[in-house]
Scaffold this active site. Structure first.
Site, PDB file in Angstrom:
ATOM      1  N   CYS A 201      36.325  38.903   4.931  1.00 48.15           N
ATOM      2  CA  CYS A 201      37.631  38.008   5.021  1.00 48.15           C
ATOM      3  C   CYS A 201      37.035  36.371   5.289  1.00 48.15           C
ATOM      4  O   CYS A 201      38.009  35.609   5.174  1.00 48.15           O
ATOM      5  CB  CYS A 201      38.535  38.350   6.233  1.00 48.15           C
ATOM      6  SG  CYS A 201      37.738  38.152   7.878  1.00 48.15           S
TER       7      CYS A 201
ATOM      8  N   CYS B 174      33.932  35.614   9.618  1.00 49.14           N
ATOM      9  CA  CYS B 174      32.616  35.705  10.481  1.00 49.14           C
ATOM     10  C   CYS B 174      31.880  34.435  10.061  1.00 49.14           C
ATOM     11  O   CYS B 174      31.106  33.712  10.855  1.00 49.14           O
ATOM     12  CB  CYS B 174      31.650  36.825   9.815  1.00 49.14           C
ATOM     13  SG  CYS B 174      32.583  38.430  10.304  1.00 49.14           S
TER      14      CYS B 174
ATOM     15  N   CYS C 213      31.993  44.482   9.901  1.00 48.74           N
ATOM     16  CA  CYS C 213      32.031  45.136   8.628  1.00 48.74           C
ATOM     17  C   CYS C 213      30.711  45.230   7.710  1.00 48.74           C
ATOM     18  O   CYS C 213      30.557  46.330   7.411  1.00 48.74           O
ATOM     19  CB  CYS C 213      33.043  44.182   7.737  1.00 48.74           C
ATOM     20  SG  CYS C 213      34.740  44.233   8.110  1.00 48.74           S
TER      21      CYS C 213
ATOM     22  N   CYS D  15      34.293  40.870  15.436  1.00 51.48           N
ATOM     23  CA  CYS D  15      35.729  40.574  14.352  1.00 51.48           C
ATOM     24  C   CYS D  15      36.393  39.559  14.982  1.00 51.48           C
ATOM     25  O   CYS D  15      37.416  39.833  15.338  1.00 51.48           O
ATOM     26  CB  CYS D  15      36.383  42.040  14.311  1.00 51.48           C
ATOM     27  SG  CYS D  15      37.625  41.993  12.657  1.00 51.48           S
TER      28      CYS D  15
ATOM     29  N   HIS E  36      33.796  45.972  30.403  1.00 52.03           N
ATOM     30  CA  HIS E  36      34.623  46.191  31.497  1.00 52.03           C
ATOM     31  C   HIS E  36      33.866  46.119  32.831  1.00 52.03           C
ATOM     32  O   HIS E  36      34.440  45.659  33.764  1.00 52.03           O
ATOM     33  CB  HIS E  36      34.805  47.883  31.471  1.00 52.03           C
ATOM     34  CG  HIS E  36      35.412  48.392  32.344  1.00 52.03           C
ATOM     35  ND1 HIS E  36      36.898  48.255  32.539  1.00 52.03           N
ATOM     36  CD2 HIS E  36      35.216  49.292  33.402  1.00 52.03           C
ATOM     37  CE1 HIS E  36      37.511  49.121  33.718  1.00 52.03           C
ATOM     38  NE2 HIS E  36      36.471  49.716  34.021  1.00 52.03           N
TER      39      HIS E  36
ATOM     40  N   CYS F 210      34.416  42.065  33.439  1.00 48.15           N
ATOM     41  CA  CYS F 210      35.804  41.626  33.194  1.00 48.15           C
ATOM     42  C   CYS F 210      36.410  41.028  34.532  1.00 48.15           C
ATOM     43  O   CYS F 210      36.126  41.968  35.660  1.00 48.15           O
ATOM     44  CB  CYS F 210      36.681  42.639  32.781  1.00 48.15           C
ATOM     45  SG  CYS F 210      38.356  41.997  32.612  1.00 48.15           S
TER      46      CYS F 210
ATOM     47  N   CYS G  49      45.114  44.436  35.306  1.00 47.45           N
ATOM     48  CA  CYS G  49      44.151  45.132  34.308  1.00 47.45           C
ATOM     49  C   CYS G  49      45.000  45.495  33.126  1.00 47.45           C
ATOM     50  O   CYS G  49      46.047  46.127  33.227  1.00 47.45           O
ATOM     51  CB  CYS G  49      43.548  46.427  34.932  1.00 47.45           C
ATOM     52  SG  CYS G  49      42.747  47.223  33.720  1.00 47.45           S
TER      53      CYS G  49
ATOM     54  N   CYS H 293      43.806  48.291  26.531  1.00 51.67           N
ATOM     55  CA  CYS H 293      42.377  47.566  26.433  1.00 51.67           C
ATOM     56  C   CYS H 293      41.197  48.875  26.412  1.00 51.67           C
ATOM     57  O   CYS H 293      41.074  49.779  26.778  1.00 51.67           O
ATOM     58  CB  CYS H 293      42.021  47.024  27.926  1.00 51.67           C
ATOM     59  SG  CYS H 293      40.681  45.855  28.000  1.00 51.67           S
TER      60      CYS H 293
ATOM     61  N   CYS I 116      31.443  39.249  26.114  1.00 55.61           N
ATOM     62  CA  CYS I 116      32.592  38.268  25.918  1.00 55.61           C
ATOM     63  C   CYS I 116      33.007  37.302  27.322  1.00 55.61           C
ATOM     64  O   CYS I 116      33.374  36.246  27.292  1.00 55.61           O
ATOM     65  CB  CYS I 116      33.625  38.971  25.285  1.00 55.61           C
ATOM     66  SG  CYS I 116      33.564  39.753  23.551  1.00 55.61           S
TER      67      CYS I 116
ATOM     68  N   CYS J   5      39.696  37.339  24.855  1.00 55.30           N
ATOM     69  CA  CYS J   5      40.630  38.161  24.538  1.00 55.30           C
ATOM     70  C   CYS J   5      41.608  38.367  25.804  1.00 55.30           C
ATOM     71  O   CYS J   5      42.737  38.159  26.037  1.00 55.30           O
ATOM     72  CB  CYS J   5      40.625  39.342  23.836  1.00 55.30           C
ATOM     73  SG  CYS J   5      39.884  39.171  22.172  1.00 55.30           S
TER      74      CYS J   5
ATOM     75  N   CYS K 212      41.001  43.956  25.107  1.00 54.03           N
ATOM     76  CA  CYS K 212      40.205  44.145  23.990  1.00 54.03           C
ATOM     77  C   CYS K 212      40.316  45.327  23.139  1.00 54.03           C
ATOM     78  O   CYS K 212      40.730  46.370  23.415  1.00 54.03           O
ATOM     79  CB  CYS K 212      38.772  44.474  25.061  1.00 54.03           C
ATOM     80  SG  CYS K 212      37.421  45.041  24.089  1.00 54.03           S
TER      81      CYS K 212
ATOM     82  N   CYS L 244      36.231  45.483  19.215  1.00 54.04           N
ATOM     83  CA  CYS L 244      35.918  45.259  17.679  1.00 54.04           C
ATOM     84  C   CYS L 244      34.361  45.222  17.331  1.00 54.04           C
ATOM     85  O   CYS L 244      33.921  45.102  16.492  1.00 54.04           O
ATOM     86  CB  CYS L 244      36.291  43.856  17.444  1.00 54.04           C
ATOM     87  SG  CYS L 244      35.640  42.424  18.104  1.00 54.04           S
TER      88      CYS L 244
HETATM   89 FE1  SF4 Z   1      38.497  46.848  31.915  1.00 56.42          FE
HETATM   90 FE2  SF4 Z   1      40.261  45.917  30.198  1.00 56.42          FE
HETATM   91 FE3  SF4 Z   1      40.990  46.379  32.561  1.00 56.42          FE
HETATM   92 FE4  SF4 Z   1      39.242  44.277  31.962  1.00 56.42          FE
HETATM   93  S1  SF4 Z   1      41.432  44.564  31.470  1.00 56.42           S
HETATM   94  S2  SF4 Z   1      39.062  45.665  33.843  1.00 56.42           S
HETATM   95  S3  SF4 Z   1      38.143  45.268  30.400  1.00 56.42           S
HETATM   96  S4  SF4 Z   1      40.337  47.884  31.349  1.00 56.42           S
END
Ligand code: SF4
Length: 310
Positions: A20, A23, A127, A165, A205, A208, A228, A234, A243, A255, A262, A265
């Site tokens: 697409c 990237c 991809c 992605c 995770h 995060c 969460c 997620c 990320c 995201c 999330c 991707c």
């Molecule tokens: Fe884990 Fe998603 Fe919750 Fe963050 S938002 S703690 S990545 S499940």
């Protein structure tokens, strides 16, 4: 007058298959380094990326551009081949037709011809790495990632996967810079899915900022809630990427911070196992995170979703 230090040229061919262009746009939007640093200046001191072919940014069109690909098929200077997009293989590859001087070819044939003379291949985007959205079930075009294509054709080349992605531009330029300085990341620097551990070595995770809510079982009920997002679909608990630390758009956001779960991707089983995107996948269907006996790494193994959850 100071003498110009020697600059080593590193030829690169960037081929877009079934893609697409997201990237490419992501990499072109890189902030540090910028696209100017990447293709005009020296990406790292003493090393210049000589971008010979890139259809989104090159000025040449038609036969003028295609002559570069034809010459590359005979080149012996060990260019790096960058591929974005999956490669259609069904119907002898005719779902992905591309121009060739005097006619047409398939993306499959073109990628194989270019890969034969390349010193290494960088698959940019999910991809190119694993087939991605183009290879989503039932995958009528038979799309595959570049590593699978080369393996099937018996072409043995080092392949580094930079999924996403789209991928974060740092993941791409950081890998290219590493390749210019030290060569491609070695086996100890690559994870089970062919990704550089520097960028994909940890679970999203675990990085995060909403992890505390997860541990306290405080889950968002609506998009925009601060807790969460696991119950909203997620896929962070089994997605490997940095990320949350790196953030997209020059460190602006990512995201979950933007209020979106999330999508997983960067994983080899995106999107089939990751969908529906905004629906929590039951524990029975989650990929198993287990320690691989051979490598000692934690790997995610996709398993088919039970029929009752479809
Ligand atoms: Fe884990 Fe998603 Fe919750 Fe963050 S938002 S703690 S990545 S499940």
């Amino acid at each position: 007058m100071a003498e110009n230090p020697k600059v080593t040229e590193h030829p690169v061919i960037w081929y877009q298959a079934s893609a697409c262009s997201g990237c490419v746009v992501a990499v072109l939007n890189g902030a540090a380094p910028t696209v100017q640093d990447l293709i005009v200046d020296q990406l790292v001191p003493g090393h210049h990326v000589s971008l010979r072919f890139q259809p989104t940014v090159m000025a040449g069109q038609g036969d003028l551009a295609l002559e570069i690909l034809a010459a590359s098929e005979k080149a012996t200077d060990g260019y790096i081949l960058v591929v974005d997009g999956a490669i259609p293989t069904a119907a002898k590859g005719r779902f992905g037709l591309a121009g060739k001087i005097g006619g047409e070819t398939t993306m499959r044939e073109q990628v194989l011809a270019l890969a034969k003379n390349a010193s290494a291949v960088i698959a940019t985007g999910t991809c190119a790495a694993y087939g991605g959205i183009h290879a989503a079930a039932p995958n009528p075009t038979g799309c595959v990632g570049i590593a699978a294509l080369l393996k099937e054709a018996g072409i043995n080349k080092p392949v580094v996967n930079i999924p996403g992605c789209p991928p974060h531009p740092d993941w791409f330029t950081g890998t290219v810079a590493h390749a210019l300085l030290f060569g491609l990341p070695g086996p100890e620097q690559i994870d089970y899915a062919g990704r550089p551990k520097r960028f994909f070595g940890r679970l999203l995770h675990d990085l995060c900022p909403r992890r505390g809510f997860f541990e306290a079982h405080r889950f968002a009920k609506d998009m925009g809630d601060p807790e969460c997002m696991y119950e909203l679909g997620c896929k962070g608990p089994w997605t490997h990427a940095d990320c949350p630390e790196r953030q997209f758009n020059n460190g602006t956001n990512w995201c979950v911070q933007a209020g979106a779960p999330c999508h997983g991707c960067v994983e080899p089983f995106f999107p089939d196992v990751c969908c529906p995107i905004y629906v929590k996948i039951g524990l029975a269907a989650l990929p198993q995170i287990r320690r691989d006996q051979a490598s000692g790494e934690m790997v995610a193994v996709a398993r088919p979703r039970p029929a009752e959850e479809n």
